[in-house]
Write an enzyme that holds these catalytic residues in place. Structure first.
Site, mmCIF file in Angstrom:
data_model
loop_
_atom_site.group_PDB
_atom_site.id
_atom_site.type_symbol
_atom_site.label_atom_id
_atom_site.label_comp_id
_atom_site.label_asym_id
_atom_site.label_seq_id
_atom_site.Cartn_x
_atom_site.Cartn_y
_atom_site.Cartn_z
ATOM 1 C CE LYS A 199 24.283 -29.106 13.856
ATOM 2 N NZ LYS A 199 25.013 -29.606 12.159
ATOM 3 C CE1 TYR A 203 -7.111 -33.249 28.440
ATOM 4 C CE2 TYR A 203 -5.184 -32.596 28.516
ATOM 5 C CZ TYR A 203 -6.191 -32.777 28.262
ATOM 6 O OH TYR A 203 -6.201 -31.020 28.298
HETATM 7 C C1 LIG Z 1 26.051 -30.088 12.970
HETATM 8 C C2 LIG Z 1 27.714 -30.541 12.422
HETATM 9 C C3 LIG Z 1 28.211 -30.932 13.439
HETATM 10 C C4 LIG Z 1 28.669 -30.969 14.378
HETATM 11 O O1 LIG Z 1 28.528 -32.747 15.298
HETATM 12 P P1 LIG Z 1 28.167 -33.127 16.636
HETATM 13 O O2 LIG Z 1 27.681 -34.693 16.134
HETATM 14 O O3 LIG Z 1 27.773 -32.139 16.997
HETATM 15 O O4 LIG Z 1 29.747 -32.879 17.155
HETATM 16 C C5 LIG Z 1 29.140 -30.930 12.672
HETATM 17 N N1 LIG Z 1 29.671 -30.694 11.358
HETATM 18 C C6 LIG Z 1 28.866 -30.516 10.121
HETATM 19 C C7 LIG Z 1 28.910 -30.165 8.789
HETATM 20 C C8 LIG Z 1 27.288 -30.404 11.285
HETATM 21 O O5 LIG Z 1 26.061 -30.684 10.064
#
Ligand SMILES: *Cc1c(COP(=O)(O)O)cnc(C)c1O
Length: 374
Positions: A41, A262
């Site tokens: 994702k 800045y």
């Molecule tokens: C983001 C997510 C993961 C992965 O989690 P990590 O801590 O990055 O391994 C797994 N399952 C769900 C439902 C998630 O939202």
């Protein structure tokens, strides 16, 4: 307008696909008989979902998780038809036909979504596969215990649907002693028993280190694949997969007491050599993360405020060989994503996912087709 040649880019993000594959293999080996998916994702946490998914599929990964349908469509183009892609944030109303057409696996989070899938199966006269996400204690997404109880009491609620996966997400997996872990494990077992038999998935990256009871059939690591430490209480077992480098655009020698950047938030304590680099908060570097860049192992600390497109380094004690046009490293062996997260007061996940679009991303070490270089 054509894109500037990469050799003129201000900053580079180099993504080592071999390291990501090695991390996936390490987690797979740990899981024994359970399968290992990949969470890609948010464009694989900013590292490029297409390249990452394709490399992991070559290594044997057959299940990918994204948050949104658009992300799933992108991954679908990078992997073969036989790999599964699950969309964690559910199905927007009316998107069912689109999911089926793109061969995306819906993750059903609500009874309303379940009804929409039932209706779509009836309409299309086909049995459709769905994954069911269960809220076992995170209170974020998924069917509640009352929902699974009503499904158990009325199997018609699953009419026309085949449950391909039952999953849940751990809220406290990075704290192995947190009582929430055992409580969620127990709730997952209980709720799963109310549903038709189907493969199950509970562990994220840190969950894989909570013990075999958390493995079930499929683990869903994201962070650990990209080098983030899944065991914050111990040394990082994962390989780092990213390098961030920025170009030195100007060198200048200034006298003591010269205001820098800045607000003149800093001034030189002594006659100094300053190096201005092509990286700023518009590239995702947190404005409050005061850190350093590294050149041939030498540390060049930031001086003054981080600007939108540039940062000034104190290169006074750095190698005399430093020249305008040289690249210095900001995510490297000497300074990890965890160091930047600490300096910014956030977590590694946020640092990676916010790395900007302006960085020139290059993927190195793609696995060979036969896995010879993986
Ligand atoms: C983001 C997510 C993961 C992965 O989690 P990590 O801590 O990055 O391994 C797994 N399952 C769900 C439902 C998630 O939202």
């Amino acid at each position: 307008m054509t894109a500037a040649a990469p050799r003129h880019a201000g900053a580079f993000l180099t993504i080592d696909l071999k390291a990501i594959v090695a991390n996936w293999r390490l987690l797979s080996a740990r899981l024994g008989g359970a399968a290992c998916a990949a969470v890609v994702k948010a464009d694989a946490y900013g590292l490029g979902a297409a390249a990452v998914s394709s490399a992991l599929e070559t290594a044997g990964c057959r299940a990918f998780f994204v948050a949104l349908p658009e992300e799933g469509a992108k991954v679908r183009q990078a992997v073969s038809d036989w790999s599964r892609i699950f969309v964690l944030n559910g199905t927007p109303q009316g998107a069912e036909a689109d999911f089926v057409a793109r061969s995306l696996g819906p993750v059903v989070n609500t009874m309303g979504e379940l009804a929409a899938w039932r209706a779509h199966a009836a309409r299309s006269g086909r049995r459709l596969t769905v994954a069911l996400q269960l809220d076992t204690g995170m209170s974020r997404l998924g069917l509640t215990p009352a929902d699974t109880a009503s499904i158990a009491a009325d199997p018609v609620l699953l009419e026309g649907l085949a449950v391909e996966l039952v999953l849940s997400h751990l809220a406290c997996a990075d704290e192995p002693d947190h009582p929430g872990n055992a409580a969620q494990l127990e709730a997952f077992r209980r709720m799963r028993a109310e549903l038709p038999p189907a493969p199950a998935s509970l562990a994220n990256s840190s969950g894989i280190f909570l013990g075999a009871a958390y493995y079930f059939d499929l683990a869903r690591p994201g962070a650990a694949l990209y080098g983030i430490n899944p065991t914050p209480w111990a040394a990082n077992p994962m390989r780092s997969a990213v390098r961030l480098s920025a170009r030195v655009v100007q060198l200048r020698d200034v006298s003591a007491d010269t205001g820098v950047g800045y607000g003149h938030a800093a001034s030189t304590p002594r006659p100094s050599r300053l190096a201005t680099i092509s990286l700023g908060y518009a590239d995702g570097w947190p404005r409050n993360a005061m850190a350093a860049a590294f050149f041939r192992g030498a540390r060049l600390p930031f001086l003054g405020r981080v600007s939108m497109d540039s940062i000034v380094l104190d290169a006074t004690d750095g190698p005399a060989a430093l020249r305008e046009g040289d690249l210095v490293d900001l995510i490297c062996l000497e300074q990890g994503v965890d160091d930047i997260a600490r300096a910014a007061g956030t977590i590694d996940y946020e640092i990676l996912t916010r790395l900007g679009r302006r960085l020139h991303r290059r993927h190195i070490n793609p696995p060979g087709r036969l896995g010879l270089t993986g």
